[in-house]
Every structure is written in structure tokens, then in C-alpha cells.
Design an enzyme around this catalytic site. Structure first.
Site, PDB file in Angstrom:
ATOM      1  N   ARG A   1       0.814  -1.231   0.000  1.00 50.21           N
ATOM      2  CA  ARG A   1       0.000   0.000   0.000  1.00 50.21           C
ATOM      3  C   ARG A   1       0.844   1.277   0.000  1.00 50.21           C
ATOM      4  O   ARG A   1       0.374   2.335   0.413  1.00 50.21           O
ATOM      5  CB  ARG A   1      -0.983   0.008   1.167  1.00 50.21           C
ATOM      6  CG  ARG A   1      -2.039  -1.095   1.058  1.00 50.21           C
ATOM      7  CD  ARG A   1      -3.178  -0.896   2.044  1.00 50.21           C
ATOM      8  NE  ARG A   1      -4.210  -1.892   1.805  1.00 50.21           N
ATOM      9  CZ  ARG A   1      -4.274  -3.075   2.435  1.00 50.21           C
ATOM     10  NH1 ARG A   1      -3.337  -3.378   3.340  1.00 50.21           N
ATOM     11  NH2 ARG A   1      -5.236  -3.916   2.178  1.00 50.21           N
TER      12      ARG A   1
ATOM     13  N   LYS B   1       3.510  11.131 -11.396  1.00 50.21           N
ATOM     14  CA  LYS B   1       2.648  10.298 -12.228  1.00 50.21           C
ATOM     15  C   LYS B   1       3.345   8.967 -12.495  1.00 50.21           C
ATOM     16  O   LYS B   1       4.467   8.935 -12.995  1.00 50.21           O
ATOM     17  CB  LYS B   1       2.345  10.982 -13.564  1.00 50.21           C
ATOM     18  CG  LYS B   1       1.277  12.048 -13.499  1.00 50.21           C
ATOM     19  CD  LYS B   1       0.931  12.521 -14.898  1.00 50.21           C
ATOM     20  CE  LYS B   1      -0.177  13.550 -14.890  1.00 50.21           C
ATOM     21  NZ  LYS B   1      -0.514  13.995 -16.269  1.00 50.21           N
TER      22      LYS B   1
ATOM     23  N   GLU C   1      10.082  17.524 -25.177  1.00 51.99           N
ATOM     24  CA  GLU C   1       9.491  17.926 -23.903  1.00 51.99           C
ATOM     25  C   GLU C   1      10.143  19.197 -23.367  1.00 51.99           C
ATOM     26  O   GLU C   1       9.491  20.001 -22.701  1.00 51.99           O
ATOM     27  CB  GLU C   1       9.615  16.793 -22.881  1.00 51.99           C
ATOM     28  CG  GLU C   1       8.793  15.549 -23.207  1.00 51.99           C
ATOM     29  CD  GLU C   1       7.309  15.686 -22.850  1.00 51.99           C
ATOM     30  OE1 GLU C   1       6.890  16.781 -22.412  1.00 51.99           O
ATOM     31  OE2 GLU C   1       6.580  14.698 -23.009  1.00 51.99           O
TER      32      GLU C   1
ATOM     33  N   LYS D   1       8.044  22.668 -14.520  1.00 48.66           N
ATOM     34  CA  LYS D   1       7.135  21.582 -14.129  1.00 48.66           C
ATOM     35  C   LYS D   1       6.890  21.597 -12.634  1.00 48.66           C
ATOM     36  O   LYS D   1       5.752  21.393 -12.185  1.00 48.66           O
ATOM     37  CB  LYS D   1       7.688  20.229 -14.564  1.00 48.66           C
ATOM     38  CG  LYS D   1       6.728  19.097 -14.212  1.00 48.66           C
ATOM     39  CD  LYS D   1       6.945  17.832 -14.984  1.00 48.66           C
ATOM     40  CE  LYS D   1       5.800  16.858 -14.713  1.00 48.66           C
ATOM     41  NZ  LYS D   1       5.944  15.594 -15.464  1.00 48.66           N
TER      42      LYS D   1
ATOM     43  N   GLU E   1      -3.691  17.163 -11.063  1.00 45.29           N
ATOM     44  CA  GLU E   1      -4.209  17.514 -12.390  1.00 45.29           C
ATOM     45  C   GLU E   1      -5.712  17.769 -12.386  1.00 45.29           C
ATOM     46  O   GLU E   1      -6.475  17.220 -13.168  1.00 45.29           O
ATOM     47  CB  GLU E   1      -3.879  16.415 -13.403  1.00 45.29           C
ATOM     48  CG  GLU E   1      -3.926  16.907 -14.847  1.00 45.29           C
ATOM     49  CD  GLU E   1      -3.394  15.894 -15.850  1.00 45.29           C
ATOM     50  OE1 GLU E   1      -4.122  15.578 -16.789  1.00 45.29           O
ATOM     51  OE2 GLU E   1      -2.250  15.435 -15.691  1.00 45.29           O
TER      52      GLU E   1
ATOM     53  N   ARG F   1      -2.321  21.743 -14.148  1.00 43.91           N
ATOM     54  CA  ARG F   1      -1.363  20.699 -14.527  1.00 43.91           C
ATOM     55  C   ARG F   1      -1.689  20.100 -15.891  1.00 43.91           C
ATOM     56  O   ARG F   1      -0.799  19.583 -16.574  1.00 43.91           O
ATOM     57  CB  ARG F   1      -1.311  19.595 -13.466  1.00 43.91           C
ATOM     58  CG  ARG F   1      -0.236  18.567 -13.768  1.00 43.91           C
ATOM     59  CD  ARG F   1       0.096  17.672 -12.588  1.00 43.91           C
ATOM     60  NE  ARG F   1       1.096  16.696 -12.971  1.00 43.91           N
ATOM     61  CZ  ARG F   1       1.722  15.879 -12.134  1.00 43.91           C
ATOM     62  NH1 ARG F   1       1.452  15.931 -10.849  1.00 43.91           N
ATOM     63  NH2 ARG F   1       2.610  15.015 -12.576  1.00 43.91           N
TER      64      ARG F   1
ATOM     65  N   ASN G   1       0.130  18.679 -20.718  1.00 44.00           N
ATOM     66  CA  ASN G   1      -0.249  17.718 -21.748  1.00 44.00           C
ATOM     67  C   ASN G   1      -0.315  18.347 -23.147  1.00 44.00           C
ATOM     68  O   ASN G   1      -0.883  17.743 -24.067  1.00 44.00           O
ATOM     69  CB  ASN G   1      -1.595  17.077 -21.411  1.00 44.00           C
ATOM     70  CG  ASN G   1      -1.490  16.127 -20.240  1.00 44.00           C
ATOM     71  OD1 ASN G   1      -0.651  15.235 -20.225  1.00 44.00           O
ATOM     72  ND2 ASN G   1      -2.340  16.323 -19.239  1.00 44.00           N
TER      73      ASN G   1
ATOM     74  N   HIS H   1      -0.085  16.138 -26.197  1.00 41.35           N
ATOM     75  CA  HIS H   1      -0.239  14.749 -25.779  1.00 41.35           C
ATOM     76  C   HIS H   1      -1.548  14.111 -26.226  1.00 41.35           C
ATOM     77  O   HIS H   1      -1.607  12.890 -26.387  1.00 41.35           O
ATOM     78  CB  HIS H   1      -0.095  14.641 -24.259  1.00 41.35           C
ATOM     79  CG  HIS H   1       1.309  14.793 -23.770  1.00 41.35           C
ATOM     80  ND1 HIS H   1       2.054  15.934 -24.005  1.00 41.35           N
ATOM     81  CD2 HIS H   1       2.117  13.958 -23.072  1.00 41.35           C
ATOM     82  CE1 HIS H   1       3.259  15.774 -23.459  1.00 41.35           C
ATOM     83  NE2 HIS H   1       3.317  14.597 -22.886  1.00 41.35           N
TER      84      HIS H   1
ATOM     85  N   HIS I   1      -0.568  10.843 -27.837  1.00 36.16           N
ATOM     86  CA  HIS I   1      -0.891   9.536 -27.272  1.00 36.16           C
ATOM     87  C   HIS I   1      -1.695   8.698 -28.256  1.00 36.16           C
ATOM     88  O   HIS I   1      -1.519   7.466 -28.317  1.00 36.16           O
ATOM     89  CB  HIS I   1      -1.674   9.707 -25.969  1.00 36.16           C
ATOM     90  CG  HIS I   1      -0.816  10.067 -24.796  1.00 36.16           C
ATOM     91  ND1 HIS I   1      -1.343  10.452 -23.584  1.00 36.16           N
ATOM     92  CD2 HIS I   1       0.528  10.096 -24.642  1.00 36.16           C
ATOM     93  CE1 HIS I   1      -0.365  10.709 -22.733  1.00 36.16           C
ATOM     94  NE2 HIS I   1       0.778  10.501 -23.351  1.00 36.16           N
TER      95      HIS I   1
ATOM     96  N   HIS J   1       7.833   8.350 -27.548  1.00 37.06           N
ATOM     97  CA  HIS J   1       6.874   9.258 -26.913  1.00 37.06           C
ATOM     98  C   HIS J   1       7.152  10.720 -27.277  1.00 37.06           C
ATOM     99  O   HIS J   1       6.235  11.459 -27.664  1.00 37.06           O
ATOM    100  CB  HIS J   1       6.916   9.090 -25.396  1.00 37.06           C
ATOM    101  CG  HIS J   1       6.085  10.092 -24.659  1.00 37.06           C
ATOM    102  ND1 HIS J   1       4.708  10.104 -24.703  1.00 37.06           N
ATOM    103  CD2 HIS J   1       6.446  11.146 -23.870  1.00 37.06           C
ATOM    104  CE1 HIS J   1       4.253  11.117 -23.976  1.00 37.06           C
ATOM    105  NE2 HIS J   1       5.283  11.755 -23.456  1.00 37.06           N
TER     106      HIS J   1
END
Length: 382
Positions: free
Chosen positions: A130, A152, A194, A235, A245, A249, A253, A256, A260, A274
């Protein structure tokens, strides 16, 4: 804006998240300080290093040596390189290896690798017992400026990129710029997308600096460290404002939503890294912004020109096997975008531009507008 003079000391960027705050340590040979930093941060902790086969050849023994020097026990978990490891099967393998190594809640997982390893190891740490703390040691430019910062973590589903995961902040990031010396040129270019993104979305002066100094960034030295530190500060500031997000935030993206979908269409393969998908996606986002009358065509052309100048793909047709797997089909691409994490009740959200250096969140974009735009792009380049 100019790059600072060559420096020997590390640059430290703080990610201000209250009790979950942590440092990003940037500099050449910063990896050698890993053991001492862990000893100060978590006295008595044992560690498990998760890495891939390619990174292991160059940096695993050096990482183990840094830990050994500080008297820190470590085991190694080595996975295959590439997105193929960021799957249910890859997560199971890493998680079971961590359990077998008896990594406990007061121990540390070390992600030594690029974005795939960071996402995979971080997610495994998030769900192990956990929640076990972890450290990011990013070995690609893309990971140093993006995926290692912000918490993330996750894996891919056959239906889309990063659809399974958790927010799990690292306790430390070590961005050793020396490791980039072993990075293939194509991988470095993909990471640069990026870097450029931070200028395009929120810092026109930085983008202008990159236009003038990108050759020095590629060569290395002070310019490279400056670009990485500037990206990390950008960032870190956004993550501190919006960790999970729910607002700003999402600006990270930029490129993206398109990118993606392109990665999914190419099977998350080496056909499209990517960062390359983000480069094409940023150009499409800029051009879509121009088509909607939000920015001038010249602004969109400026973004495209810079990315093309450093050797990044900027059009759908630049992708290997363009005619395959729906890349030439606007409806197929739109269907893949519908699986994007930013979709709300079936409506698309895009990050678009009001200017170079000023991105905005455009919620509830009509799919018909996107389809018409993509069809026009496909027809124009046919």
C-alpha cells in the site's frame, strides 16, 4: 536569456509539496551522491534498483557502487527496455520481485532508467504494501525533464497510454547529465520535444533561447544543464499548484492528446517514441489553434520550424508506416483520442495556444471540428 557559466556544483530544484516536498538534483556526476543522499534521507533503508537491460549495461554497477560506498544494501530487478515492459505482465514481474526481495514500507525502490522504468517502478512502489517510497534516477532527457518529476506513475492498457496508474511522488530525483552521453541521438531528440514544450506552453523567452541555443543543448555542458533546470523548475511550479491535475497541470499535456493517439496507433513501438509523438502533437495543437483563430498561422509555423530544425517529426506523414494502423484515417485517430485521460463524459479536452508561451485548456472541443481539421491535414500533405 543566456545560459549560465559552466558550473561544478549541482543545481537543486525544490518541488514544493509540503510534507511530500523533494529535491531534483541536476548536474554532471550527480549519481555519485546517491548513496550519501539516501543515507541522510532514510537511515537504515534497504533498496531495490529497477532498471532495463540497456541502462544496466552502462549505469547499474555505478549506481550499486554509489550505494555500497554509503553502506546501503541493494538488489537489482532488470526488465526489457521499451514500452513492452509497461504492461500488466511487466507490473506483475516487478511487483513480485520486490515482494521476493522483502522490500518493506521503510525501504526504497530506485527507478534507474527512462520514462518506462520510472512509470513502471513508481507504480509498483505505489501499490507495494500500500505504498513504498521511491527515488527517480532518470537516464533519458525526456525522463529528466518530464516523467521523473510530479509523481505520475502507471502502465499502458492495450486500449490506450497510461490508463492505469497512481499519483505517487518520489522522495528524491537525481538527474545526472553525464548519463545522457550514452543516449542514442534519436532518444535525445525525442526528449528535447518535452524541453521545447515548456517554452511553447508557458515561457516564450525560454523558447526563443532554445531557438538560438539548441545546438549547445545537444552538445552538452552548461547549456544542457540550464535547459534541464529551466524545464524542471517550470514543471515543479505547475505540480506545486496542481498536484493531481484538477486544473493547471493539464497544461503539461500540450501535444499529448494527439501524441498519445499516435503512439497507440503505432502499437507503443519504436516506430514512434513518446517525445516524437509529442512533437507531432504539438505541431498539430498549434495548427489546430490557428485553424480556430486563436493564434496566427505564423506562430504555428514557428513551433513547427523549430521542432523540424532539431530533427523531430512534425507531420503525420513523418511517422514510419504512416499508411498503416489508422494513421491516415481521421476517424480512427479520433476514436483513439476518445480514450485520452482528459476526456470528460465523452467530450474531448485539448491544450491549445493563445500565443507561443501561452497555453490554455480548451474543454468540450467538438469532435467534428477535430475530425475536419485532421482530414484537412491529411489531404494537404497527401
Amino acid at each position: 536569456m543566456t545560459a549560465p557559466l559552466r558550473r561544478s556544483e549541482a543545481i537543486v530544484v525544490d518541488v514544493a509539496l509540503g510534507e511530500r516536498a523533494y529535491d531534483i538534483v541536476i548536474g554532471r556526476d550527480a549519481l555519485t551522491s546517491l548513496g550519501a543522499r539516501i543515507a541522510a534521507l532514510r537511515p537504515g533503508a534497504r533498496t531495490a534498483i529497477v532498471t532495463d537491460r540497456n541502462v544496466a549495461k552502462y549505469w547499474l554497477e555505478k549506481t550499486e557502487a554509489a550505494l555500497h560506498q554509503a553502506g546501503i544494501a541493494a538488489c537489482r530487478i532488470v526488465v526489457d527496455e521499451g514500452e513492452g515492459s509497461k504492461t500488466y505482465a511487466g507490473l506483475e514481474r516487478v511487483s513480485e520481485a520486490l515482494i521476493a526481495a522483502r522490500i518493506e514500507r521503510n525501504d526504497l525502490v530506485i527507478a534507474l532508467g527512462g520514462g518506462v522504468v520510472g512509470d513502471l517502478a513508481g507504480f509498483a512502489a505505489a501499490i507495494l504494501r500500500r505504498g513504498v517510497d521511491f527515488i527517480q534516477v532518470p537516464t533519458s532527457l525526456l525522463a529528466q525533464v518530464d516523467s521523473s518529476v510530479g509523481g505520475k506513475t502507471g502502465i499502458n492498457s492495450p486500449q490506450g497510454k497510461n490508463l492505469l496508474g497512481a499519483f505517487h511522488q518520489p522522495v528524491l530525483v537525481i538527474a545526472d547529465t553525464a548519463v545522457l552521453d550514452t543516449l542514442p541521438p534519436r532518444q535525445f531528440r525525442a526528449g528535447y520535444a518535452e524541453v521545447a514544450k515548456y517554452g511553447v506552453l508557458g515561457d516564450e523567452a525560454f523558447f526563443a533561447w532554445l531557438e538560438a541555443n539548441h545546438a549547445e543543448v545537444f552538445k552538452g555542458g552548461a547549456a544542457r544543464e540550464h535547459a534541464i533546470a529551466t524545464s524542471c523548475r517550470a514543471k515543479a511550479a505547475i505540480v506545486a499548484r496542481d498536484e493531481r491535475e484538477t486544473g493547471d497541470r493539464a497544461l503539461l499535456n500540450l501535444g499529448h492528446t494527439f501524441g498519445h493517439a499516435l503512439e497507440a496507433a503505432t502499437g507503443f513501438s519504436d516506430r514512434l517514441f513518446h517525445g516524437e509523438g509529442v512533437a507531432v502533437g504539438m505541431v498539430l495543437a498549434a495548427q489546430f489553434s490557428a485553424a480556430l483563430g486563436m493564434i496566427a498561422e505564423s506562430d504555428a509555423a514557428r513551433v513547427e520550424r523549430h521542432l523540424a530544425e532539431v530533427g523531430l517529426p512534425t507531420h503525420l506523414q513523418d511517422i514510419a508506416g504512416f499508411a498503416q494502423e489508422g494513421l491516415a484515417d481521421a476517424d480512427a485517430l479520433l476514436a483513439l483520442m476518445a480514450q485520452d485521460k482528459k476526456v470528460r463524459r465523452g467530450r474531448l479536452t485539448f491544450i491549445l495556444l493563445r500565443a507561443v508561451g501561452r497555453a490554455v485548456i480548451a474543454a468540450d472541443v467538438a469532435p467534428a471540428q477535430v475530425r475536419d481539421f485532421l482530414q484537412a491535414k491529411l489531404a494537404a500533405r497527401a
